[in-house]
Design a protein around this motif. Structure first.
Motif, PDB file in Angstrom:
ATOM      1  N   ARG A   1       0.830  -1.205   0.000  1.00 14.18           N
ATOM      2  CA  ARG A   1       0.000   0.000   0.000  1.00 14.18           C
ATOM      3  C   ARG A   1       0.865   1.256   0.000  1.00 14.18           C
ATOM      4  O   ARG A   1       0.583   2.226  -0.697  1.00 14.18           O
ATOM      5  CB  ARG A   1      -0.900   0.018   1.240  1.00 14.18           C
ATOM      6  CG  ARG A   1      -1.920  -1.066   1.255  1.00 14.18           C
ATOM      7  CD  ARG A   1      -3.218  -0.572   0.614  1.00 14.18           C
ATOM      8  NE  ARG A   1      -4.062  -1.676   0.197  1.00 14.18           N
ATOM      9  CZ  ARG A   1      -4.917  -2.295   0.985  1.00 14.18           C
ATOM     10  NH1 ARG A   1      -5.052  -1.898   2.230  1.00 14.18           N
ATOM     11  NH2 ARG A   1      -5.642  -3.293   0.542  1.00 14.18           N
ATOM     12  N   PHE A   2       1.918   1.192   0.796  1.00 13.45           N
ATOM     13  CA  PHE A   2       2.826   2.340   0.887  1.00 13.45           C
ATOM     14  C   PHE A   2       3.488   2.594  -0.472  1.00 13.45           C
ATOM     15  O   PHE A   2       3.626   3.730  -0.912  1.00 13.45           O
ATOM     16  CB  PHE A   2       3.871   2.067   1.970  1.00 13.45           C
ATOM     17  CG  PHE A   2       4.889   3.159   2.131  1.00 13.45           C
ATOM     18  CD1 PHE A   2       4.494   4.456   2.434  1.00 13.45           C
ATOM     19  CD2 PHE A   2       6.240   2.901   1.988  1.00 13.45           C
ATOM     20  CE1 PHE A   2       5.429   5.471   2.579  1.00 13.45           C
ATOM     21  CE2 PHE A   2       7.179   3.898   2.139  1.00 13.45           C
ATOM     22  CZ  PHE A   2       6.776   5.192   2.431  1.00 13.45           C
ATOM     23  N   ARG A   3       3.867   1.496  -1.121  1.00 13.82           N
ATOM     24  CA  ARG A   3       4.499   1.619  -2.447  1.00 13.82           C
ATOM     25  C   ARG A   3       3.539   2.214  -3.467  1.00 13.82           C
ATOM     26  O   ARG A   3       3.939   2.954  -4.357  1.00 13.82           O
ATOM     27  CB  ARG A   3       4.940   0.241  -2.941  1.00 13.82           C
ATOM     28  CG  ARG A   3       6.291  -0.144  -2.457  1.00 13.82           C
ATOM     29  CD  ARG A   3       6.915  -1.209  -3.337  1.00 13.82           C
ATOM     30  NE  ARG A   3       8.228  -1.524  -2.842  1.00 13.82           N
ATOM     31  CZ  ARG A   3       8.491  -2.543  -2.038  1.00 13.82           C
ATOM     32  NH1 ARG A   3       7.518  -3.349  -1.664  1.00 13.82           N
ATOM     33  NH2 ARG A   3       9.718  -2.759  -1.607  1.00 13.82           N
ATOM     34  N   GLU A   4       2.248   1.850  -3.320  1.00 11.28           N
ATOM     35  CA  GLU A   4       1.262   2.292  -4.321  1.00 11.28           C
ATOM     36  C   GLU A   4       0.943   3.779  -4.210  1.00 11.28           C
ATOM     37  O   GLU A   4       0.561   4.398  -5.187  1.00 11.28           O
ATOM     38  CB  GLU A   4      -0.055   1.511  -4.132  1.00 11.28           C
ATOM     39  CG  GLU A   4      -0.001   0.117  -4.730  1.00 11.28           C
ATOM     40  CD  GLU A   4      -1.099  -0.755  -4.154  1.00 11.28           C
ATOM     41  OE1 GLU A   4      -2.051  -0.222  -3.537  1.00 11.28           O
ATOM     42  OE2 GLU A   4      -0.991  -1.989  -4.312  1.00 11.28           O
ATOM     43  N   ASN A   5       1.064   4.319  -2.990  1.00 10.27           N
ATOM     44  CA  ASN A   5       0.642   5.695  -2.765  1.00 10.27           C
ATOM     45  C   ASN A   5       1.809   6.675  -2.890  1.00 10.27           C
ATOM     46  O   ASN A   5       2.776   6.594  -2.138  1.00 10.27           O
ATOM     47  CB  ASN A   5       0.027   5.791  -1.355  1.00 10.27           C
ATOM     48  CG  ASN A   5      -0.756   7.043  -1.203  1.00 10.27           C
ATOM     49  OD1 ASN A   5      -0.267   8.134  -1.472  1.00 10.27           O
ATOM     50  ND2 ASN A   5      -1.995   6.908  -0.778  1.00 10.27           N
ATOM     51  N   ASP A   6       1.688   7.599  -3.829  1.00  9.23           N
ATOM     52  CA  ASP A   6       2.790   8.535  -4.090  1.00  9.23           C
ATOM     53  C   ASP A   6       3.125   9.417  -2.896  1.00  9.23           C
ATOM     54  O   ASP A   6       4.259   9.852  -2.742  1.00  9.23           O
ATOM     55  CB  ASP A   6       2.440   9.443  -5.277  1.00  9.23           C
ATOM     56  CG  ASP A   6       2.498   8.671  -6.578  1.00  9.23           C
ATOM     57  OD1 ASP A   6       3.049   7.561  -6.564  1.00  9.23           O
ATOM     58  OD2 ASP A   6       1.962   9.166  -7.590  1.00  9.23           O
ATOM     59  N   ASN A   7       2.111   9.714  -2.083  1.00  3.48           N
ATOM     60  CA  ASN A   7       2.361  10.576  -0.915  1.00  3.48           C
ATOM     61  C   ASN A   7       2.133   9.811   0.388  1.00  3.48           C
ATOM     62  O   ASN A   7       1.769  10.403   1.406  1.00  3.48           O
ATOM     63  CB  ASN A   7       1.450  11.803  -0.962  1.00  3.48           C
ATOM     64  CG  ASN A   7       1.751  12.683  -2.150  1.00  3.48           C
ATOM     65  OD1 ASN A   7       2.908  12.984  -2.414  1.00  3.48           O
ATOM     66  ND2 ASN A   7       0.735  13.059  -2.890  1.00  3.48           N
ATOM     67  N   GLY A   8       2.327   8.520   0.335  1.00  3.73           N
ATOM     68  CA  GLY A   8       2.044   7.668   1.498  1.00  3.73           C
ATOM     69  C   GLY A   8       2.975   7.943   2.672  1.00  3.73           C
ATOM     70  O   GLY A   8       4.078   8.470   2.514  1.00  3.73           O
ATOM     71  N   ILE A   9       2.486   7.556   3.849  1.00  2.00           N
ATOM     72  CA  ILE A   9       3.297   7.711   5.063  1.00  2.00           C
ATOM     73  C   ILE A   9       3.413   6.342   5.725  1.00  2.00           C
ATOM     74  O   ILE A   9       2.395   5.681   5.954  1.00  2.00           O
ATOM     75  CB  ILE A   9       2.640   8.707   6.052  1.00  2.00           C
ATOM     76  CG1 ILE A   9       2.512  10.083   5.388  1.00  2.00           C
ATOM     77  CG2 ILE A   9       3.420   8.813   7.345  1.00  2.00           C
ATOM     78  CD1 ILE A   9       1.486  10.972   6.052  1.00  2.00           C
ATOM     79  N   LEU A  10       4.634   5.937   6.011  1.00  3.21           N
ATOM     80  CA  LEU A  10       4.848   4.670   6.700  1.00  3.21           C
ATOM     81  C   LEU A  10       5.441   4.965   8.062  1.00  3.21           C
ATOM     82  O   LEU A  10       6.482   5.614   8.159  1.00  3.21           O
ATOM     83  CB  LEU A  10       5.794   3.778   5.891  1.00  3.21           C
ATOM     84  CG  LEU A  10       6.091   2.401   6.473  1.00  3.21           C
ATOM     85  CD1 LEU A  10       4.886   1.481   6.291  1.00  3.21           C
ATOM     86  CD2 LEU A  10       7.309   1.765   5.825  1.00  3.21           C
ATOM     87  N   VAL A  11       4.738   4.506   9.105  1.00  3.20           N
ATOM     88  CA  VAL A  11       5.301   4.659  10.448  1.00  3.20           C
ATOM     89  C   VAL A  11       5.869   3.287  10.809  1.00  3.20           C
ATOM     90  O   VAL A  11       5.135   2.295  10.811  1.00  3.20           O
ATOM     91  CB  VAL A  11       4.226   5.080  11.462  1.00  3.20           C
ATOM     92  CG1 VAL A  11       4.845   5.330  12.825  1.00  3.20           C
ATOM     93  CG2 VAL A  11       3.523   6.342  10.988  1.00  3.20           C
ATOM     94  N   ALA A  12       7.166   3.238  11.067  1.00  2.00           N
ATOM     95  CA  ALA A  12       7.798   1.917  11.226  1.00  2.00           C
ATOM     96  C   ALA A  12       8.795   1.908  12.367  1.00  2.00           C
ATOM     97  O   ALA A  12       9.310   2.951  12.772  1.00  2.00           O
ATOM     98  CB  ALA A  12       8.503   1.549   9.931  1.00  2.00           C
ATOM     99  N   THR A  13       9.042   0.704  12.856  1.00  6.37           N
ATOM    100  CA  THR A  13      10.140   0.544  13.808  1.00  6.37           C
ATOM    101  C   THR A  13      11.388   0.206  12.987  1.00  6.37           C
ATOM    102  O   THR A  13      11.323   0.188  11.751  1.00  6.37           O
ATOM    103  CB  THR A  13       9.859  -0.603  14.799  1.00  6.37           C
ATOM    104  OG1 THR A  13       9.589  -1.762  14.025  1.00  6.37           O
ATOM    105  CG2 THR A  13       8.715  -0.292  15.721  1.00  6.37           C
ATOM    106  N   ASP A  14      12.454  -0.141  13.664  1.00  6.76           N
ATOM    107  CA  ASP A  14      13.701  -0.355  12.938  1.00  6.76           C
ATOM    108  C   ASP A  14      13.700  -1.615  12.075  1.00  6.76           C
ATOM    109  O   ASP A  14      14.685  -1.901  11.397  1.00  6.76           O
ATOM    110  CB  ASP A  14      14.881  -0.354  13.913  1.00  6.76           C
ATOM    111  CG  ASP A  14      15.103   1.048  14.455  1.00  6.76           C
ATOM    112  OD1 ASP A  14      14.838   2.003  13.701  1.00  6.76           O
ATOM    113  OD2 ASP A  14      15.502   1.196  15.617  1.00  6.76           O
ATOM    114  N   VAL A  15      12.603  -2.321  12.090  1.00  2.41           N
ATOM    115  CA  VAL A  15      12.497  -3.486  11.207  1.00  2.41           C
ATOM    116  C   VAL A  15      12.528  -3.020   9.742  1.00  2.41           C
ATOM    117  O   VAL A  15      12.922  -3.770   8.846  1.00  2.41           O
ATOM    118  CB  VAL A  15      11.216  -4.296  11.548  1.00  2.41           C
ATOM    119  CG1 VAL A  15       9.956  -3.669  11.028  1.00  2.41           C
ATOM    120  CG2 VAL A  15      11.319  -5.714  11.040  1.00  2.41           C
ATOM    121  N   ALA A  16      12.169  -1.748   9.524  1.00  2.00           N
ATOM    122  CA  ALA A  16      12.191  -1.208   8.156  1.00  2.00           C
ATOM    123  C   ALA A  16      13.439  -0.373   7.904  1.00  2.00           C
ATOM    124  O   ALA A  16      13.557   0.268   6.870  1.00  2.00           O
ATOM    125  CB  ALA A  16      10.948  -0.367   7.920  1.00  2.00           C
ATOM    126  N   ALA A  17      14.352  -0.384   8.876  1.00  2.00           N
ATOM    127  CA  ALA A  17      15.490   0.532   8.747  1.00  2.00           C
ATOM    128  C   ALA A  17      16.483   0.090   7.688  1.00  2.00           C
ATOM    129  O   ALA A  17      17.106   0.900   7.037  1.00  2.00           O
ATOM    130  CB  ALA A  17      16.195   0.659  10.091  1.00  2.00           C
TER     131      ALA A  17
END
Ligand SMILES: Nc1ncnc2c1ncn2[C@@H]1O[C@H](COP(=O)(O)OP(=O)(O)OP(=O)(O)O)[C@@H](O)[C@H]1O
Length: 827
Positions: free
Chosen positions: A516-532
């Motif tokens: 979903r984040f990839r699909e949205n040009d202005n998306g916001i992802l709130v993540a922990t360091d698992v996405a770091a």
């Protein structure tokens, strides 16, 4: 006439003779096959290529493979140079060529060239036949015919790749990806890993293309072996399977997180699909049975996370335990693997690898164990270790240089450093260390900045960044899941498009969030360091550090989610007073003494805070409500599981009260929600923005331009101009500039006085120390004086009491005596 024809025939004969001589000369030149022939007593355990110079031999050079055969025109370096020469040079060349007509040598050159061309044609014909044989024999060769001539490739654009002498099929795949030139890490790693057959420890900034830096050497080797096998097959028949074993695991790539493993697989697959190589990902969170099914495809390359890989390996999954044909063992984000002793499984996996790399080691045991595998296959595993933040000790570097790598250690040793990990994985002496990181280890194109605020105001600043500068994708990093839940909930209430990613989420939800984040040009992802680490999502413009990470490495990886490949981006750290010393030490580890302060327009803040306050109130009510529901359902579920009949023991009055409270809170909730949605429905305006008169700080150049356009066009469309009921102008535009541009245009360089903050920290520490010391002294003194206190408080009163009693008794006796005396006198 007859004379002329004899002369012609003689000339023809002469030309043919010269041609034959030239061809003989070419034939007499040494030709390096793609891979050395395995010999019986070849005990140079890991050198893929023989020869004094490691660069010579061992690969199929572009001259040896006819590129036309692969439907690809690979630019000739000379050609390229010529094309890039100035007009003058061109003229000079032309003149030379003209003049050369009379020059015997140049004629010879020309004739040699034409002969080479003929020779090439001949080779091309042979290669075509070869290719057919290969295709029919292995069934795995890529279909190269289909694309022949269908592409319109600008040769000069891809010239830089040519120097890396990659297999033509790989070049074709690279063209398709549109990567015009190799990145520096690719330039450095491909010769070492693909042509010299070396082990590599590679470090380069985030987003610098490390995946292909280890991926391309793997593909190159598989293709070389395949070509070799096709040649051998046509010559000897039975040898081919030994050179290029099919259906066996050839490359094992380990990544620390599931998302990264899947991403590496996708990335490699983009190349692999053009060369008919299979790649499979093995990660946790997906049914093992499903992955076992995937493994039945017997992919040459497996990308995996350590946990699930070990689970399948230890269950005896056939494709994963037949490791004797393994040619590459790759550790991506290697420094993560050694952190917190996380990956016990990694030790077990490494222990499963056949060790044939150690020089001088007797490999006979291995040989006995794998009778089905030729010595050729056993000898060639390469270990590639990559990360953006690899720190190697000078000692280890020296060790590698000296070639005094240790033998495999017993399994009790822990993998607490890259050194241990590499040694244990069988990294060979003279491994290439390619460290392209700069002293600050931060990627060059990221603009680092910070905002100073209180802990309580972090939400407001985050909302400000996302609303005023929220163009492009943004990733907000938190250290704790609780903080992640808090801000994602607040941001959702505030109507922003937010997805979350943390380790406690189900794998399916994790993947869905990423998609979903990839699909949205202005998306916001709130993540922990698992996405770091490692995640490669195009269009991430801003990274916000809502909470600072525990280490500088994590900070680098987090920030590295933006400004990848050739893109730019910015990172903003929210610094509260309690983060100051941590931030200062971060700056210190990046050898940076100045950071930019992110520009804030405080005039927006009243509106931001208003919305935030409403959102917080809504959050509080909904949270309480859902908590109650969760508790009730938990109670009901447990009661149901033990066959308990639940009854409501509340009195009628209590029940009525509860009902009233519920109604009131839902009414309050609705009121707050309407108020907030009204605020949200209009763009965030700065306080100085006049709704009636478009003047002052609210009118940005962009807005002015919009207004001028509107006036010019006399736009009567109400939707476009958004006029209020009374014809009053309400809202037209908003001055939205993305964070990077805002930072560039107004960012203020702030020297982080590390010494000062260290001094401050030291002062605070010494104050605390003094306080502790004082308390300790007090306790000691109190302890020492305890007997006295006891004496004073217990003994003295007792003495006093006894004195008092004693004196009382004496008085009593005196009184008695006096009484007696009186009585006696009266008598
Ligand atoms: N030669 C190239 N030219 C242009 N883009 C490239 C090239 N090689 C790789 N890329 C692109 O660069 C991006 C980053 O690549 P990759 O994920 O391999 O970086 P990385 O160095 O592994 O980053 P990290 O350290 O964050 O894991 C990808 O989108 C990839 O497609």
């Amino acid at each position: 006439m007859a004379e002329a024809s004899t002369r012609k025939a003689k000339r023809k004969n002469r030309t043919l003779k010269t041609q034959d001589l030239e061809l003989d000369r070419f034939d007499s030149l040494p030709w390096n096959s793609s891979l050395p022939q395995p010999t019986e007593n070849d005990d140079n355990s890991f050198s893929l290529f023989t020869g004094s110079n490691e660069l010579e031999g061992g690969f199929l050079s572009l001259e040896e493979i006819d590129e036309a055969e692969y439907g690809l025109d690979i630019p000739d370096p000379e050609n390229h140079d010529r094309k890039h020469n100035s007009k003058q040079d061109k003229k000079l060349n032309n003149q030379k060529q003209d003049g050369a007509c009379s020059d015997g040598e140049t004629v010879k050159d020309e004739s040699t060239k034409s002969k080479v061309k003929k020779k090439k044609k001949k080779k091309s014909k042979d290669a075509k036949e070869n290719q057919k044989v290969q295709h029919s024999n292995t069934g795995a060769a890529a279909d190269v015919k289909d694309t022949a001539g269908e592409e319109n490739i600008d040769e000069n654009e891809y010239y830089a790749w040519n120097e890396l002498r990659l297999h033509p099929l790989l070049m074709k795949a690279i063209h398709k990806l549109g990567f015009k030139e190799p990145t520096p890490i690719q330039k450095a790693c491909i010769p070492a890993a693909a042509h010299q057959g070396k082990d590599v420890i590679g470090a380069a900034e985030t987003g610098s293309g490390k995946t292909l830096a280890f991926g391309l050497p793997i593909f190159q080797r598989l293709l070389e072996e395949r070509d070799k096998a096709a040649n051998m097959d046509s010559e000897k028949g039975e040898e081919a399977e030994k050179v290029s074993p099919t259906g066996l695991l050839r490359s094992l790539i380990i990544a620390p997180t599931r998302e990264l493993a899947l991403q590496v697989k996708d990335h490699l697959e983009k190349v692999a699909k053009h060369i008919n190589v299979k790649v499979t990902a093995i990660v946790g969170g997906i049914l093992p049975e499903k992955q076992q099914r995937l493994l039945k495809a017997r992919s040459e390359i497996v990308v995996a996370t350590p946990g699930r890989l070990w689970e399948l390996m230890s269950s005896g999954e056939k494709h994963l335990v037949e490791l004797h044909s393994l040619s590459f063992f790759v550790l991506d984000e290697a420094d993560r693997m050694v952190q917190n002793g996380h990956f016990k499984e990694l030790q077990s996996i490494i222990d499963m690898l056949p060790m044939s790399n150690i020089p001088g080691e007797d490999n006979s045991q291995d040989a006995q164990n794998c009778v089905t595998v030729s010595s050729f296959q056993r000898k060639k595993r390469q270990t590639l270790v990559f990360s953006a933040t690899v720190a190697l000790s000078a000692d280890f570097r020296k060790k590698l240089k000296r070639g005094s790598m240790q033998k495999k250690q017993p399994s009790t040793d822990s993998l607490d450093s890259i050194e241990n990990l590499s040694e244990r994985a069988g990294m060979r002496p003279n491994a290439a260390i390619i460290d392209l990181t700069n002293p600050s280890i931060l990627a060059a194109k990221i603009e680092e900045s910070f905002i100073e605020c209180t802990e309580d105001n972090k939400d407001a600043h985050l909302y400000y960044i996302l609303t005023v500068h929220g163009q492009g994708r943004t990733i907000v990093f938190c250290t704790s899941i609780a903080a992640l839940r808090h801000i994602s909930s607040i941001l959702r209430i505030l109507g922003t498009n937010v997805w979350t990613l943390h380790a406690q989420m189900q794998q399916r939800a994790r993947l869905k969030a990423m998609d979903r984040f990839r699909e949205n040009d202005n998306g916001i992802l709130v993540a922990t360091d698992v996405a770091a680490r490692g995640l490669d999502i195009p269009g991430v413009r801003t990274v916000v550090h809502y909470q600072l990470p525990h280490s500088a490495e994590v900070y680098v990886h987090r920030s590295g989610r933006t400004a990848r490949a050739s893109a730019e981006g910015c990172s903003i750290a929210l610094i509260s007073p309690k983060d100051t010393s941590k931030f200062a030490s971060l700056c210190k580890s990046f050898s940076k003494d100045s950071f930019q302060r992110f520009p804030l327009k405080n005039s927006y803040m009243p509106e931001v805070l208003k919305r935030l306050s409403l959102a917080r109130q809504i959050d509080k009510i909904t949270r309480k409500d859902s908590q109650e529901k969760a508790e009730k359902s938990w109670f009901d579920r447990n009661a149901c599981s033990v066959d308990l009949v639940t009854e409501n023991y509340d009195s009628e009055e209590e029940q009525v009260n509860k009902c009233r409270q519920k109604k009131a809170s839902s009414k309050q909730l609705k009121k707050l929600q309407t108020e907030l949605s009204m605020l949200i429905s209009r763009p965030l305006q700065s306080k100085t923005f006049s709704h009636r008169y478009l003047a002052g700080a609210g009118v940005t150049p962009l807005l002015q331009e919009q207004l001028q356009q509107l006036t010019r066009q006399k736009l009567s469309d109400r939707q476009g101009a958004v006029f209020g009921k009374k014809g009053k102008l309400v809202v037209i535009g908003q001055d939205c500039v993305d964070a990077l541009h805002a930072l560039r245009s107004a960012g203020e360089e702030v020297r982080m006085d590390i010494k000062d903050s260290t001094r401050q920290k030291n002062t605070v520490n010494s104050k605390r120390k003094r306080k502790v010391e004082k308390t300790r002294n007090f306790v000691v003194i109190a302890y020492l004086f305890l007997p006295y206190y006891l004496f004073i408080y217990l003994f003295l009163p007792a003495v006093g009491n006894s004195l008092y009693v004693f004196s009382g008794l004496r008085d009593q006796r005196k009184k008695q005596k006096r009484k007696q005396n009186q009585e006696d006198e009266e008598e």
